[in-house]
Design a protein around this motif. Structure first.
Motif, PDB file in Angstrom:
ATOM      1  N   CYS A  44     -45.629  20.411  -1.235  1.00 30.75           N
ATOM      2  CA  CYS A  44     -46.339  19.546  -0.213  1.00 30.75           C
ATOM      3  C   CYS A  44     -47.878  19.603  -0.072  1.00 30.75           C
ATOM      4  O   CYS A  44     -48.429  18.557  -0.110  1.00 30.75           O
ATOM      5  CB  CYS A  44     -45.720  20.068   1.309  1.00 30.75           C
ATOM      6  SG  CYS A  44     -44.037  19.712   1.475  1.00 30.75           S
ATOM      7  N   GLU A  45     -48.354  20.611  -0.645  1.00 27.90           N
ATOM      8  CA  GLU A  45     -49.591  20.901  -0.647  1.00 27.90           C
ATOM      9  C   GLU A  45     -50.182  20.045  -1.896  1.00 27.90           C
ATOM     10  O   GLU A  45     -51.216  19.603  -1.680  1.00 27.90           O
ATOM     11  CB  GLU A  45     -50.127  22.320  -0.762  1.00 27.90           C
ATOM     12  CG  GLU A  45     -49.927  23.221   0.505  1.00 27.90           C
ATOM     13  CD  GLU A  45     -50.268  24.623   0.170  1.00 27.90           C
ATOM     14  OE1 GLU A  45     -50.122  25.192  -0.716  1.00 27.90           O
ATOM     15  OE2 GLU A  45     -50.236  25.416   1.440  1.00 27.90           O
ATOM     16  N   GLN A  46     -49.413  20.001  -2.790  1.00 31.18           N
ATOM     17  CA  GLN A  46     -49.899  19.484  -4.126  1.00 31.18           C
ATOM     18  C   GLN A  46     -50.027  17.934  -4.010  1.00 31.18           C
ATOM     19  O   GLN A  46     -50.658  16.999  -4.381  1.00 31.18           O
ATOM     20  CB  GLN A  46     -48.968  19.730  -5.297  1.00 31.18           C
ATOM     21  CG  GLN A  46     -49.505  21.116  -5.917  1.00 31.18           C
ATOM     22  CD  GLN A  46     -48.905  21.238  -7.168  1.00 31.18           C
ATOM     23  OE1 GLN A  46     -47.607  21.008  -7.354  1.00 31.18           O
ATOM     24  NE2 GLN A  46     -49.622  22.111  -7.989  1.00 31.18           N
ATOM     25  N   GLN A  47     -48.729  17.538  -3.414  1.00 36.04           N
ATOM     26  CA  GLN A  47     -48.451  16.116  -3.267  1.00 36.04           C
ATOM     27  C   GLN A  47     -49.007  15.454  -1.906  1.00 36.04           C
ATOM     28  O   GLN A  47     -49.178  14.193  -1.732  1.00 36.04           O
ATOM     29  CB  GLN A  47     -46.968  15.714  -3.124  1.00 36.04           C
ATOM     30  CG  GLN A  47     -46.343  16.267  -4.324  1.00 36.04           C
ATOM     31  CD  GLN A  47     -46.689  15.385  -5.860  1.00 36.04           C
ATOM     32  OE1 GLN A  47     -47.068  14.345  -5.424  1.00 36.04           O
ATOM     33  NE2 GLN A  47     -46.866  16.184  -6.659  1.00 36.04           N
ATOM     34  N   GLY A  48     -49.312  16.353  -0.657  1.00 35.81           N
ATOM     35  CA  GLY A  48     -50.029  15.811   0.214  1.00 35.81           C
ATOM     36  C   GLY A  48     -49.050  15.192   1.157  1.00 35.81           C
ATOM     37  O   GLY A  48     -49.517  14.336   1.925  1.00 35.81           O
ATOM     38  N   ARG A  49     -47.827  15.450   1.143  1.00 35.56           N
ATOM     39  CA  ARG A  49     -46.724  14.806   1.839  1.00 35.56           C
ATOM     40  C   ARG A  49     -45.444  15.561   1.593  1.00 35.56           C
ATOM     41  O   ARG A  49     -45.388  16.540   0.854  1.00 35.56           O
ATOM     42  CB  ARG A  49     -46.476  13.253   1.327  1.00 35.56           C
ATOM     43  CG  ARG A  49     -45.905  13.184  -0.186  1.00 35.56           C
ATOM     44  CD  ARG A  49     -45.755  11.909  -0.497  1.00 35.56           C
ATOM     45  NE  ARG A  49     -45.164  11.612  -1.774  1.00 35.56           N
ATOM     46  CZ  ARG A  49     -44.058  11.997  -2.438  1.00 35.56           C
ATOM     47  NH1 ARG A  49     -42.952  12.478  -1.389  1.00 35.56           N
ATOM     48  NH2 ARG A  49     -43.835  11.812  -3.703  1.00 35.56           N
ATOM     49  N   GLU A  55     -36.272  13.376  -3.880  1.00 39.26           N
ATOM     50  CA  GLU A  55     -36.936  14.575  -4.460  1.00 39.26           C
ATOM     51  C   GLU A  55     -36.455  15.910  -3.890  1.00 39.26           C
ATOM     52  O   GLU A  55     -37.026  16.913  -4.412  1.00 39.26           O
ATOM     53  CB  GLU A  55     -38.463  14.313  -4.079  1.00 39.26           C
ATOM     54  CG  GLU A  55     -38.902  12.884  -4.780  1.00 39.26           C
ATOM     55  CD  GLU A  55     -40.495  12.780  -4.395  1.00 39.26           C
ATOM     56  OE1 GLU A  55     -41.171  12.420  -5.015  1.00 39.26           O
ATOM     57  OE2 GLU A  55     -40.716  12.916  -2.976  1.00 39.26           O
ATOM     58  N   GLN A  56     -35.650  16.112  -3.274  1.00 38.34           N
ATOM     59  CA  GLN A  56     -35.149  17.414  -2.262  1.00 38.34           C
ATOM     60  C   GLN A  56     -34.165  17.958  -3.194  1.00 38.34           C
ATOM     61  O   GLN A  56     -34.666  19.307  -3.348  1.00 38.34           O
ATOM     62  CB  GLN A  56     -34.201  17.092  -0.951  1.00 38.34           C
ATOM     63  CG  GLN A  56     -35.117  16.223  -0.007  1.00 38.34           C
ATOM     64  CD  GLN A  56     -35.856  16.932   0.845  1.00 38.34           C
ATOM     65  OE1 GLN A  56     -35.598  18.235   0.827  1.00 38.34           O
ATOM     66  NE2 GLN A  56     -36.988  16.599   1.194  1.00 38.34           N
ATOM     67  N   ALA A  57     -33.431  17.527  -4.169  1.00 36.60           N
ATOM     68  CA  ALA A  57     -32.642  18.419  -4.977  1.00 36.60           C
ATOM     69  C   ALA A  57     -33.778  19.209  -6.113  1.00 36.60           C
ATOM     70  O   ALA A  57     -33.409  20.318  -6.410  1.00 36.60           O
ATOM     71  CB  ALA A  57     -31.784  17.375  -5.684  1.00 36.60           C
ATOM     72  N   ALA A  58     -34.359  18.475  -6.622  1.00 40.85           N
ATOM     73  CA  ALA A  58     -35.409  19.045  -7.463  1.00 40.85           C
ATOM     74  C   ALA A  58     -36.079  20.225  -7.006  1.00 40.85           C
ATOM     75  O   ALA A  58     -36.401  21.311  -7.485  1.00 40.85           O
ATOM     76  CB  ALA A  58     -36.377  17.979  -8.348  1.00 40.85           C
ATOM     77  N   VAL A  59     -36.581  19.887  -5.705  1.00 36.04           N
ATOM     78  CA  VAL A  59     -37.362  21.026  -5.016  1.00 36.04           C
ATOM     79  C   VAL A  59     -36.652  22.285  -4.838  1.00 36.04           C
ATOM     80  O   VAL A  59     -36.966  23.396  -4.920  1.00 36.04           O
ATOM     81  CB  VAL A  59     -38.044  20.698  -3.749  1.00 36.04           C
ATOM     82  CG1 VAL A  59     -38.652  21.688  -3.075  1.00 36.04           C
ATOM     83  CG2 VAL A  59     -38.954  19.509  -3.934  1.00 36.04           C
ATOM     84  N   ALA A  60     -35.613  22.233  -4.662  1.00 40.07           N
ATOM     85  CA  ALA A  60     -34.404  23.087  -4.229  1.00 40.07           C
ATOM     86  C   ALA A  60     -34.133  23.834  -5.361  1.00 40.07           C
ATOM     87  O   ALA A  60     -34.172  25.240  -5.624  1.00 40.07           O
ATOM     88  CB  ALA A  60     -33.277  22.866  -3.560  1.00 40.07           C
ATOM     89  N   ARG A  61     -33.883  23.154  -6.447  1.00 43.27           N
ATOM     90  CA  ARG A  61     -33.548  24.035  -7.893  1.00 43.27           C
ATOM     91  C   ARG A  61     -34.835  24.580  -8.417  1.00 43.27           C
ATOM     92  O   ARG A  61     -34.652  25.541  -8.928  1.00 43.27           O
ATOM     93  CB  ARG A  61     -32.990  22.667  -8.884  1.00 43.27           C
ATOM     94  CG  ARG A  61     -31.706  22.291  -8.580  1.00 43.27           C
ATOM     95  CD  ARG A  61     -31.172  20.888  -9.282  1.00 43.27           C
ATOM     96  NE  ARG A  61     -29.931  20.599  -8.874  1.00 43.27           N
ATOM     97  CZ  ARG A  61     -29.770  19.221  -9.102  1.00 43.27           C
ATOM     98  NH1 ARG A  61     -30.712  18.380  -9.627  1.00 43.27           N
ATOM     99  NH2 ARG A  61     -28.351  18.679  -8.729  1.00 43.27           N
ATOM    100  N   GLU A  62     -36.010  24.022  -8.163  1.00 38.89           N
ATOM    101  CA  GLU A  62     -37.032  24.797  -8.520  1.00 38.89           C
ATOM    102  C   GLU A  62     -37.230  26.150  -7.860  1.00 38.89           C
ATOM    103  O   GLU A  62     -37.828  27.227  -8.579  1.00 38.89           O
ATOM    104  CB  GLU A  62     -38.239  23.974  -8.524  1.00 38.89           C
ATOM    105  CG  GLU A  62     -39.595  24.720  -8.842  1.00 38.89           C
ATOM    106  CD  GLU A  62     -39.734  25.033 -10.392  1.00 38.89           C
ATOM    107  OE1 GLU A  62     -40.427  25.720 -10.919  1.00 38.89           O
ATOM    108  OE2 GLU A  62     -38.607  24.616 -11.019  1.00 38.89           O
TER     109      GLU A  62
END
Length: 224
Positions: A44-49, A55-62
């Motif tokens: 969120c800090e990088q994307q500003g949102r 996009e949720q699944a990729a964030v969870a997997r990371e």
């Protein structure tokens, strides 16, 4: 492989503060301890949102990948993960009505050594960017409890402020390692009968209970 400890909970439940405190105490005990920060916040800090639904699944997997990678490093005794894919699955359900992330998140959580769920006894504090409301925090908590209990995954709820909360978590980690990691005498940790909220998924109920009993330093182990 290192002992993996995950801290779960909604916004403003003290995950980050506790994770940092635990790392400090464990390192002082001579245990090589690594902190895995919350990837969602970094994203969120990088994307500003906040992430969109797709996009949720990729964030969870990371988040899972970062934790697994740290746990596999030679010489690391304990990994403290400031959240897990379960939290992202809860947000995905809450904001997008998407239940698809739960299965994978629960499968990953099943391999974790210790799951600590943050109690709802801390005051909610706005941060001006990420945090929405106490209602969102309570809804995330309820969803996480529901899924952990339905899946039969053991967890311990951590309550209190400051050192009290840290000591509870250290006792839980110590039980996993077979050693005493606390810095103070334990209080009300033996001979307890389960209190009614051990299996309760109602965050308002738990909040009322611990608002009234916090000064007595009650602790709670939740076993689904």
């Amino acid at each position: 492989m290192a002992l993996v400890v995950t801290l779960l909970g909604g916004e403003s439940t003290g995950k980050t503060s506790l994770a940092r405190a635990l790392c400090g105490h464990l390192m002082a005990r001579g245990l090589t301890t690594e902190l895995v920060s919350e990837h969602l916040r970094h994203w969120c800090e990088q994307q500003g949102r906040a992430p969109h639904s797709h996009e949720q699944a990729a964030v969870a997997r990371e988040q899972a990948r970062l934790t697994d990678e740290m746990a596999s490093l030679h010489g690391v005794d304990i990994v403290v993960a400031d959240t897990s894919p379960l939290v992202i699955a809860a947000y995905s359900e809450l904001y997008f009505k998407d239940h698809s992330l739960w299965h994978e998140a629960l499968a990953w959580q099943r391999c974790v050594d210790l799951t600590l769920l943050m109690g709802l006894d801390l005051a909610w504090v706005a941060d001006g960017f990420f945090r929405d409301s106490p209602a969102v925090r309570d809804a995330v908590d309820a969803a996480i409890r529901r899924e952990l209990q339905a899946a039969g995954l053991a967890f311990q709820t951590i309550h209190g402020h400051g050192q009290t909360r840290t000591e509870q978590a250290l006792r839980a980690i110590g039980r996993c390692l077979g050693q005493d990691l606390t810095t103070t005498e334990p209080s009300l940790t033996s001979g307890r009968r389960a209190w009614s909220c051990d299996k309760c998924s109602d965050p308002a109920c738990e909040h009322r209970l611990f608002s009234g009993l916090l000064a007595r330093n009650h602790t709670g182990d939740a076993r689904p």
